[in-house]
Design a protein around this motif. Structure first.
Motif, short mmCIF file in Angstrom:
data_model
loop_
_atom_site.label_atom_id
_atom_site.label_comp_id
_atom_site.label_asym_id
_atom_site.label_seq_id
_atom_site.Cartn_x
_atom_site.Cartn_y
_atom_site.Cartn_z
N UNK A 171 0.71 -1.25 0.03
CA UNK A 171 -0.11 0.05 -0.31
C UNK A 171 0.84 1.26 0.13
N UNK A 172 0.53 2.10 -0.98
CA UNK A 172 1.48 3.39 -1.31
C UNK A 172 0.39 4.58 -1.40
N UNK A 173 0.98 5.72 -1.09
CA UNK A 173 0.38 6.87 -1.45
C UNK A 173 1.06 7.64 -2.37
N UNK A 174 0.39 8.21 -3.63
CA UNK A 174 0.94 8.60 -4.74
C UNK A 174 0.50 10.10 -4.75
N UNK A 175 1.42 11.10 -5.09
CA UNK A 175 1.44 12.42 -4.94
C UNK A 175 1.54 13.15 -6.40
N UNK A 176 0.27 13.71 -6.72
CA UNK A 176 0.44 14.39 -7.97
C UNK A 176 -0.01 15.85 -7.93
N UNK A 177 0.34 16.51 -8.99
CA UNK A 177 -0.03 17.93 -9.29
C UNK A 177 -0.36 18.06 -10.65
N UNK A 257 3.92 3.05 4.03
CA UNK A 257 4.04 2.50 5.52
C UNK A 257 5.53 2.61 6.02
N UNK A 258 5.45 2.83 7.40
CA UNK A 258 6.92 2.86 8.00
C UNK A 258 7.53 1.42 7.84
#
Length: 410
Positions: A171-177, A257-258
């Motif tokens: 599980x990951x979080x993807x950052x977009x602009x 996650x850590x």
């Protein structure tokens, strides 16, 4: 009973004891007897404002500023000072105008720059879109952003796609602009109520589709592809349908996650150590290869120098032989020329002697000297002597005078 003064520009209603009401306009001074004076409120609109006047008969009138109007309760129900819509170059509003008796309306798209006043039979479209949460630029709430003036200039938003799962359940979080621009307002009105929600949902769907077919390590290797619009087909297609254009998508990074990040950091450390060792070994091998190349180059240079020396020595010998041959040839040529000149000189001397001798003999011949005898006497003793005697006449016994005596000496 008292005196009342109405200033210039003011209006007032005078209520009489019998119930009648009259409108008084200043400047004026009134003596009030069994009557009451009520001053009327004055409403003023500036150049960017207008007056919304509601009459008692139900009609509504709008007056663009600068203007003023006195509120008369006998005629007016309400007067309000409203702001006009001051539109910049990249701004627009959408209005609806009531037409005819069938309660139908027309859509009007008004673009800036300019100042626009709403007519009594018009109303402005109120937009209610997804907006940013307070104290957060990456989280959006439905119906948070409510406005009437559309911004048509290029804009951007920050969005984090949370809980994206890879093919190996990471599980990951993807950052977009996301950079976007409103191109067609009419298409946007017909196709969607909240274009920001459509952009967010489509970008999330494309990111999930991109990540679901990759492992965590594959995602790390190919995450730079999220900077390309080709990886966001749903977002681009939906934006075109709702009148928007997606100009660019920027991948701002990811968050895991850590525990997963710790494992990744450990693997990175291990890979880094191995990579450093590998690079160190490669560097050593390159150094050895370079040393070997230098030795080979040095030997080659030395061989080339020796070979060049040999060539120079051979060339010097060749030139020396050529010079010696040239000198010998010139000496021989000079000697031949000298001998030729001597022989020519001898021949010339001999020719002169012969000419002198011939002249001498001719002179002797002129003096009737027997040249044969002269030549015989001038010669040395001969080994053989041949004499030819004149033939005598057999009859007379005398010599013939026409006969010739010839002597041969050898």
């Amino acid at each position: 009973m008292k005196w009342e003064v109405i200033e210039e520009g003011e209006k007032a209603l005078l209520y009489h004891y019998n119930g009648k009401v009259s409108l008084k306009q200043g400047p004026k001074r009134l003596w009030l007897v069994a009557s009451k004076l009520k001053r009327l409120e004055k409403f003023t609109a500036h150049h960017n404002e207008y007056l919304a006047i509601e009459l008692l008969d139900g009609y509504i009138e709008h007056k663009i500023g600068p203007c003023s109007e006195v509120f008369n309760p006998l005629v007016h129900l309400k007067i309000r000072v409203e702001k006009c819509y001051c539109l910049d170059t990249n701004q627009a509003i959408v209005t609806y105008t009531k037409t005819g008796k069938e309660n139908k309306s027309e859509v009007n798209i008004i673009k800036g720059p300019g100042i626009f006043m709403i007519q009594p039979n018009e109303w402005v479209h109120k937009f209610s879109w997804h907006g940013e949460e307070e104290n957060s630029k990456v989280k959006f709430v439905a119906n948070k952003n409510k406005f009437e003036v559309l911004n048509c200039a290029p804009d951007q938003l920050y969005y984090n796609v949370d809980e994206v799962r890879t093919s190996d359940d990471a599980l990951i979080r993807i950052k977009l602009m996301i950079f976007y621009e409103l191109k067609d307002i009419a298409k946007m009105l017909n196709e969607t109520k909240d274009p920001i929600a459509d952009i967010l949902n489509c970008s999330k769907a494309d990111v999930i589709a991109f990540t679901a077919r990759k492992t965590y390590l594959n995602f790390l290797e190919t995450c730079h592809l999220l900077n390309e619009l080709t990886e966001f087909p749903k977002l681009v297609d939906r934006s075109e349908k709702i009148g928007y254009e997606i100009t660019k998508v920027v991948f701002r990074g990811y968050f895991a996650s850590p525990k997963l990040q710790a494992l990744h950091d450990s693997s990175i450390k291990t890979r880094t150590d191995l990579k450093l060792k590998f690079e160190s070994e490669i560097q050593q091998q390159k150094q050895l290869d370079q040393n070997l190349k230098n030795d080979i180059s040095r030997l080659t240079t030395e061989q080339e120098l020796e070979f060049q020396k040999l060539l120079n020595h051979l060339e010097m010998n060749r030139l020396k032989v050529i010079d010696e041959n040239r000198i010998n040839l010139e000496e021989k040529k000079s000697k031949i020329e000298m001998d030729t000149k001597l022989k020519l000189k001898d021949l010339e001397n001999l020719a002169k002697k012969n000419e002198q001798k011939l002249e001498h003999l001719e002179k002797l011949n002129q003096f009737n000297i027997d040249l044969t005898d002269y030549l015989v006497t001038s010669l040395s003793s001969a080994d053989k002597h041949v004499k030819i005697v004149k033939r005598q006449d057999n009859l007379s016994g005398k010599n013939n005078e026409n006969s010739t005596n010839i002597h041969f000496h050898e």
